[in-house]
Write a protein that holds these residues in place. Structure first.
Motif: not given
Length: 73
Positions: A32-33, A28-29, A25
């Motif tokens: 993403r940004s 992935l976070a 997690r």
């Protein structure tokens, strides 16, 4: 995939499933940004965590999960 990412994935694959999910997690976070700058409180908390690691102390799993939830991770 870079060699370093391959090494990280190999190391993570040896951890318990719930820890793998926590790290996934987080990764992935980040993907993403772009990360937001830390607040002074967050920076202080990280510094304290690093000091605890240096003393071989462990942080309670609940506290870590609370941090992830606070940051939508």
């Amino acid at each position: 995939m870079s060699k370093l990412v391959e090494q990280a994935v190999a190391a993570i694959s040896k951890l318990p499933p719930e820890t793998q999910d926590d790290l996934a997690r987080f990764m992935l976070a980040l993907a993403r940004s772009s990360p937001t700058p830390l607040t002074s409180d967050e920076a202080a908390a990280i510094a304290e965590a690093e000091a605890e690691i240096g003393r071989r102390e462990r942080v309670a799993r609940e506290l870590i999960q609370e941090f992830w939830r606070a940051h939508d991770l």
